[in-house]
Design a protein around this motif. Structure first.
Motif, PDB file in Angstrom:
ATOM      1  N   ILE A 117       0.849  -1.181   0.000  1.00 45.78           N
ATOM      2  CA  ILE A 117       0.000   0.000   0.000  1.00 45.78           C
ATOM      3  C   ILE A 117       0.889   1.236   0.000  1.00 45.78           C
ATOM      4  CG2 ILE A 117      -1.892   1.207   1.114  1.00 45.78           C
ATOM      5  CD1 ILE A 117      -2.572  -1.675   0.291  1.00 45.78           C
ATOM      6  N   VAL A 118       0.726   2.057  -1.015  1.00 47.92           N
ATOM      7  CA  VAL A 118       1.462   3.313  -1.124  1.00 47.92           C
ATOM      8  C   VAL A 118       0.501   4.448  -0.824  1.00 47.92           C
ATOM      9  CG1 VAL A 118       2.820   4.803  -2.648  1.00 47.92           C
ATOM     10  CG2 VAL A 118       2.933   2.310  -2.914  1.00 47.92           C
ATOM     11  N   THR A 119       0.915   5.395   0.001  1.00 48.12           N
ATOM     12  CA  THR A 119       0.053   6.529   0.305  1.00 48.12           C
ATOM     13  C   THR A 119       0.881   7.747   0.692  1.00 48.12           C
ATOM     14  OG1 THR A 119      -1.852   7.300   1.616  1.00 48.12           O
ATOM     15  CG2 THR A 119      -0.231   5.899   2.732  1.00 48.12           C
ATOM     16  N   HIS A 120       0.347   8.926   0.438  1.00 47.40           N
ATOM     17  CA  HIS A 120       0.983  10.168   0.900  1.00 47.40           C
ATOM     18  C   HIS A 120       0.200  10.747   2.073  1.00 47.40           C
ATOM     19  CE1 HIS A 120      -2.291  11.521  -1.543  1.00 47.40           C
ATOM     20  NE2 HIS A 120      -1.952  12.790  -1.564  1.00 47.40           N
ATOM     21  N   SER A 121      -0.639   9.895   2.675  1.00 51.39           N
ATOM     22  CA  SER A 121      -1.479  10.312   3.797  1.00 51.39           C
ATOM     23  C   SER A 121      -1.051   9.616   5.088  1.00 51.39           C
ATOM     24  CB  SER A 121      -2.949   9.964   3.505  1.00 51.39           C
ATOM     25  OG  SER A 121      -3.724  10.074   4.679  1.00 51.39           O
ATOM     26  N   PRO A 122      -0.522  10.344   6.067  1.00 51.91           N
ATOM     27  CA  PRO A 122      -0.168   9.719   7.351  1.00 51.91           C
ATOM     28  C   PRO A 122      -1.356   9.055   8.031  1.00 51.91           C
ATOM     29  CG  PRO A 122       0.784  11.920   7.186  1.00 51.91           C
ATOM     30  CD  PRO A 122      -0.163  11.775   6.033  1.00 51.91           C
ATOM     31  N   THR A 123      -2.544   9.643   7.924  1.00 48.46           N
ATOM     32  CA  THR A 123      -3.717   9.060   8.579  1.00 48.46           C
ATOM     33  C   THR A 123      -4.093   7.720   7.958  1.00 48.46           C
ATOM     34  OG1 THR A 123      -5.172  10.359   7.151  1.00 48.46           O
ATOM     35  CG2 THR A 123      -4.646  11.285   9.278  1.00 48.46           C
ATOM     36  N   VAL A 124      -3.949   7.588   6.645  1.00 48.72           N
ATOM     37  CA  VAL A 124      -4.214   6.306   5.981  1.00 48.72           C
ATOM     38  C   VAL A 124      -3.163   5.283   6.394  1.00 48.72           C
ATOM     39  CG1 VAL A 124      -4.211   5.132   3.744  1.00 48.72           C
ATOM     40  CG2 VAL A 124      -5.483   7.263   4.032  1.00 48.72           C
ATOM     41  N   ALA A 125      -1.899   5.703   6.426  1.00 44.96           N
ATOM     42  CA  ALA A 125      -0.820   4.785   6.811  1.00 44.96           C
ATOM     43  C   ALA A 125      -1.039   4.235   8.218  1.00 44.96           C
ATOM     44  CB  ALA A 125       0.526   5.492   6.715  1.00 44.96           C
ATOM     45  N   LEU A 126      -1.489   5.078   9.135  1.00 42.22           N
ATOM     46  CA  LEU A 126      -1.701   4.650  10.524  1.00 42.22           C
ATOM     47  C   LEU A 126      -2.784   3.581  10.636  1.00 42.22           C
ATOM     48  CD1 LEU A 126      -1.457   8.066  12.408  1.00 42.22           C
ATOM     49  CD2 LEU A 126       0.107   6.124  12.611  1.00 42.22           C
ATOM     50  N   GLU A 127      -3.750   3.599   9.716  1.00 43.19           N
ATOM     51  CA  GLU A 127      -4.819   2.597   9.747  1.00 43.19           C
ATOM     52  C   GLU A 127      -4.290   1.190   9.444  1.00 43.19           C
ATOM     53  OE1 GLU A 127      -7.827   3.004  10.716  1.00 43.19           O
ATOM     54  OE2 GLU A 127      -7.840   5.194  10.850  1.00 43.19           O
ATOM     55  N   LEU A 128      -3.081   1.104   8.881  1.00 47.27           N
ATOM     56  CA  LEU A 128      -2.554  -0.186   8.423  1.00 47.27           C
ATOM     57  C   LEU A 128      -1.476  -0.744   9.348  1.00 47.27           C
ATOM     58  CD1 LEU A 128      -2.397   0.811   4.669  1.00 47.27           C
ATOM     59  CD2 LEU A 128      -4.058  -0.716   5.734  1.00 47.27           C
ATOM     60  N   ILE A 129      -1.305  -0.140  10.514  1.00 45.02           N
ATOM     61  CA  ILE A 129      -0.276  -0.598  11.454  1.00 45.02           C
ATOM     62  C   ILE A 129      -0.526  -2.036  11.894  1.00 45.02           C
ATOM     63  CG2 ILE A 129       0.574  -0.304  13.818  1.00 45.02           C
ATOM     64  CD1 ILE A 129       0.461   2.689  13.395  1.00 45.02           C
ATOM     65  N   GLU A 130      -1.781  -2.407  12.063  1.00 45.24           N
ATOM     66  CA  GLU A 130      -2.126  -3.748  12.559  1.00 45.24           C
ATOM     67  C   GLU A 130      -2.335  -4.754  11.433  1.00 45.24           C
ATOM     68  OE1 GLU A 130      -1.931  -4.433  15.692  1.00 45.24           O
ATOM     69  OE2 GLU A 130      -1.554  -2.331  16.235  1.00 45.24           O
ATOM     70  N   HIS A 131      -1.852  -4.446  10.237  1.00 47.80           N
ATOM     71  CA  HIS A 131      -1.935  -5.363   9.088  1.00 47.80           C
ATOM     72  C   HIS A 131      -0.550  -5.971   8.861  1.00 47.80           C
ATOM     73  CE1 HIS A 131      -5.620  -3.112   8.583  1.00 47.80           C
ATOM     74  NE2 HIS A 131      -5.996  -3.882   7.578  1.00 47.80           N
ATOM     75  N   PRO A 132      -0.268  -7.116   9.453  1.00 48.36           N
ATOM     76  CA  PRO A 132       1.098  -7.656   9.438  1.00 48.36           C
ATOM     77  C   PRO A 132       1.623  -8.024   8.061  1.00 48.36           C
ATOM     78  CG  PRO A 132      -0.469  -9.279  10.278  1.00 48.36           C
ATOM     79  CD  PRO A 132      -1.200  -7.985  10.173  1.00 48.36           C
ATOM     80  N   LEU A 133       0.767  -8.331   7.111  1.00 52.13           N
ATOM     81  CA  LEU A 133       1.215  -8.767   5.793  1.00 52.13           C
ATOM     82  C   LEU A 133       1.216  -7.637   4.765  1.00 52.13           C
ATOM     83  CD1 LEU A 133      -0.606 -12.214   5.582  1.00 52.13           C
ATOM     84  CD2 LEU A 133       1.676 -11.701   6.460  1.00 52.13           C
ATOM     85  N   ALA A 134       0.778  -6.465   5.181  1.00 54.05           N
ATOM     86  CA  ALA A 134       0.730  -5.325   4.262  1.00 54.05           C
ATOM     87  C   ALA A 134       2.003  -4.499   4.405  1.00 54.05           C
ATOM     88  CB  ALA A 134      -0.487  -4.461   4.535  1.00 54.05           C
ATOM     89  N   GLU A 135       2.705  -4.337   3.301  1.00 47.94           N
ATOM     90  CA  GLU A 135       3.847  -3.424   3.292  1.00 47.94           C
ATOM     91  C   GLU A 135       3.314  -2.027   2.999  1.00 47.94           C
ATOM     92  OE1 GLU A 135       8.287  -2.746   2.097  1.00 47.94           O
ATOM     93  OE2 GLU A 135       7.379  -4.703   1.824  1.00 47.94           O
ATOM     94  N   VAL A 136       3.704  -1.069   3.806  1.00 46.76           N
ATOM     95  CA  VAL A 136       3.199   0.297   3.667  1.00 46.76           C
ATOM     96  C   VAL A 136       4.339   1.228   3.276  1.00 46.76           C
ATOM     97  CG1 VAL A 136       2.004   2.214   4.781  1.00 46.76           C
ATOM     98  CG2 VAL A 136       1.424  -0.144   5.396  1.00 46.76           C
ATOM     99  N   ILE A 137       4.176   1.916   2.158  1.00 49.46           N
ATOM    100  CA  ILE A 137       5.158   2.909   1.705  1.00 49.46           C
ATOM    101  C   ILE A 137       4.515   4.275   1.867  1.00 49.46           C
ATOM    102  CG2 ILE A 137       6.489   3.779  -0.255  1.00 49.46           C
ATOM    103  CD1 ILE A 137       6.556   0.913  -1.331  1.00 49.46           C
ATOM    104  N   LEU A 138       5.110   5.102   2.726  1.00 46.19           N
ATOM    105  CA  LEU A 138       4.570   6.423   3.022  1.00 46.19           C
ATOM    106  C   LEU A 138       5.368   7.481   2.264  1.00 46.19           C
ATOM    107  CD1 LEU A 138       2.620   8.228   4.600  1.00 46.19           C
ATOM    108  CD2 LEU A 138       4.233   8.165   6.519  1.00 46.19           C
ATOM    109  N   ILE A 139       4.714   8.163   1.348  1.00 40.59           N
ATOM    110  CA  ILE A 139       5.334   9.226   0.568  1.00 40.59           C
ATOM    111  C   ILE A 139       5.436  10.482   1.433  1.00 40.59           C
ATOM    112  CG2 ILE A 139       5.097  10.712  -1.473  1.00 40.59           C
ATOM    113  CD1 ILE A 139       5.690   7.833  -2.179  1.00 40.59           C
ATOM    114  N   GLY A 140       6.617  11.086   1.464  1.00 39.45           N
ATOM    115  CA  GLY A 140       6.822  12.280   2.278  1.00 39.45           C
ATOM    116  C   GLY A 140       6.832  13.552   1.454  1.00 39.45           C
TER     117      GLY A 140
END
Length: 251
Positions: A117-140
């Motif tokens: 999951i790629v996102t430039h939204s910190p709030t969206v990224a935080l929703e995925l903290i408890e998803h162990p199999l999802a790799e999260v790429i946060l655009i800064g």
């Protein structure tokens, strides 16, 4: 005709036709084009419409800040987020936009889904903290506080290095002629870059955003493959997009 009555009639024409042309309105009301243009300027300043060359389009009501929009999240946005989450397949690379509907999408992603999951939204990224199999790429980048998303040159440079399967885009306006629009110039540029980075773009649009416009164009309707909206959205609102062969999903 009094100014108040002219403006009420202009709003009625906008609701009925989805746009107004200053020349036609002036002829209909028997006043000069300059008078109608002045009315349109004043109405635009009041947030009642979006001016365009030669006339006006309905203004998007989705202009409140993130906190206010989050506090009034509707059942429709929940349903749109749920339907969009079901479209994500294992192993895919998907981009999630910022905004309250995209946040609902993130909340409905299955906890056992293996995806990037790629996102430039910190709030969206935080929703995925408890998803162990999802790799999260946060655009800064520079934080655009109104929408709580990263914008600017650094964000766009990072986005250009990504090739995703699907971009789930949020906008404030979807209009048959104006295309996809939003209320901030830099945010529009980042959304455009995210759309270019994905094989397909699917728009998350609650009914009040359909046939409405904001000041800054993201992409034309030719740049998207689908729109997800509420099940109860009137057919008259979705018909123009179906005629363009855009897939409409009712959540």
């Amino acid at each position: 005709m009094l100014t108040t009555h002219r403006k009420q009639q202009i709003l009625s024409l906008l609701k009925e036709n989805g746009q107004v042309v200053a020349k036609h309105v002036s002829q209909l009301m028997g006043v000069s084009e300059d008078t109608i243009r002045r009315d349109l300027r004043e109405m635009a300043q009041e947030g009642l419409l979006q001016r365009v060359h030669g006339g006006a389009l309905p203004a998007s009501p989705a202009t409140a800040d993130f906190a206010r929009r989050e506090s009034i999240t509707s059942e429709g946005k929940l349903a749109i987020g749920r339907a969009a989450a079901k479209m994500i397949q294992p192993g895919q690379v998907v981009i999630l936009d910022g905004g309250t509907t995209a946040r609902q999408l993130a909340r409905h992603i299955p906890h056992d889904l293996r995806a990037t999951i790629v996102t430039h939204s910190p709030t969206v990224a935080l929703e995925l903290i408890e998803h162990p199999l999802a790799e999260v790429i946060l655009i800064g980048g520079r934080l655009f506080k109104h929408s709580i998303v990263a914008v600017g040159a650094a964000a766009i440079e990072s986005i250009e290095q990504i090739h995703a399967d699907t971009f789930f885009m949020g906008v404030t306006g979807v209009h048959p002629k104006a295309g996809l629009t939003t209320g901030d110039y830099e945010e529009a540029a980042v959304k455009r870059a995210l759309s270019r980075a994905a094989a397909e773009t699917i728009v998350l649009a609650s009914s009040e955003k359909l046939n409405a416009a904001s000041p800054y164009v993201v992409v034309s309707l030719a740049g998207i493959s689908g729109i997800i909206t509420e099940r109860a959205t009137p057919a008259v609102l979705t018909m123009p997009y179906e005629k363009m062969n855009i897939q409409i999903t009712r959540a």
